[in-house]
Design an enzyme around this catalytic site. Structure first.
Site: not given
Length: 336
Positions: A177, A261, A285, A290, A308, A310
């Site tokens: 990524i 994260r 994101d 979470e 989240h 992405g």
């Protein structure tokens, strides 16, 4: 004739896996589609003479569990470990992350763990959007337009927004990524900075990347860039790696983006850095706890918050599913 190896598939392949690919896979294995109403039912199916007592692999295709069935969710291998049968040899998990799964315990049981990277480009693209949003203050101006402040938004943008072109971007985590982000943002004219890691040279990935400015430490990198994006894995070493100390080394107004994260950033340290001016814009994101978002972050108009998403596009879901099936076939072809 020997019976086909039995594989449990979690997730519906319809609409994700091409019909020919699924037909080929189904012809080579005895496929059981996950249909357990509860996790307890799933766990019990792998004991005694349950329907999955002799499975050799579990392949998780995605999030598409039928309605009325309890979600498997992150950490499912950790919860299922005491129930996995002796026959189980392979677990293929959906998605990039594996920090919630107990990989060492699986390997100690002789179970190979694999994950999928089908969301690389979609996650990187969202990261690039958040970089642009944080530099151009786009979240702030959307709020202002919705509040009837069209002209004030124009004046604020002319005074405070900055272009990505010619700005220095620090990428913390140069895996798949991070590399994709580097290629995308270099096309915007950004100068790419990262940590000097031996793996960069060992993998010889530099040939496929734009020119990189290397730094000996995270502190040195954040002190010399206009924006930093987290694309790293979550490990004990990266837990709250962006701390008060790291934020204090940033130049005033530095932008911070996280698509890795949430637990890689100390939320309160980030909020303090925003209030002190070290951080001038943020794109998140991912979040520490979470699906809950730190309420302090909701108070800042320089912060873009996403849930989240992405790697969550139909295209990436299909990529993950096809990769999961291929990972299983690759594993068992080596045993033949």
């Amino acid at each position: 004739m020997d019976s086909l190896p039995k594989i449990l598939v979690i997730g519906d392949p319809k609409g994700l896996v091409p019909e020919a690919t699924w037909a080929d896979f189904s012809s080579k294995y005895e496929v059981h589609l996950y249909d357990f109403a509860t996790l307890d039912d799933f766990h019990q199916s792998m004991s005694g003479e349950g329907s999955c007592h002799n499975i050799i692999a579990i392949v998780r295709l995605g999030l598409n569990i039928p309605p009325g069935i309890e979600k498997v969710g992150q950490g499912w291998t950790k919860r299922g470990l005491p129930y996995f049968p002796p026959s189980l040899r392979l677990v293929v998990n959906f998605g990039h992350g594996y920090d919630e799964e107990d990989v060492p315990a699986l390997e100690a049981r002789g179970i190979t763990f694999a994950n999928t990277t089908g969301g690389t480009e979609s996650t990187a693209t969202l990261g690039t959007f958040l970089i642009i949003s944080s530099l151009r203050n786009l979240s702030r101006y959307e709020r202002m337009v919705r509040a009837g402040q069209f002209l004030p938004a124009l004046r604020d943008s002319a005074k405070n927004a900055v272009d990505p072109f010619s700005k220095k971007l620090g990428i913390f985590g140069m895996g798949a990524i991070g590399q994709a982000v580097a290629r995308q943002t270099a096309a915007l004219g950004m100068e790419i900075h990262c940590l000097d890691r031996k793996s960069l040279k060992e993998k010889n990935i530099g040939n496929s990347l734009p020119p990189l400015v290397l730094h000996p430490s995270l502190g040195d990198m954040v002190a010399n860039v206009d924006c930093v994006i987290l694309t790293c894995s979550y490990t004990p070493e990266t837990h709250h790696v962006f701390s008060h100390d790291v934020f204090s080394k940033m130049r005033p107004g530095t932008r911070v983006v996280n698509i890795a994260r949430g637990k890689c950033i100390d939320d309160d340290a980030l909020c303090d850095a925003i209030e002190k001016g070290n951080v001038g814009g943020v794109g998140l994101d991912v979040h520490d706890n979470e699906p809950y978002v730190n309420p302090r972050l909701l108070n800042y108009d320089c912060v873009t918050l996403l849930p989240h998403v992405g790697g969550l596009t139909h295209d990436s879901m299909s990529n993950h599913a096809v990769m999961a099936l291929q990972a299983a076939q690759n594993y068992f072809s080596k045993l033949v």
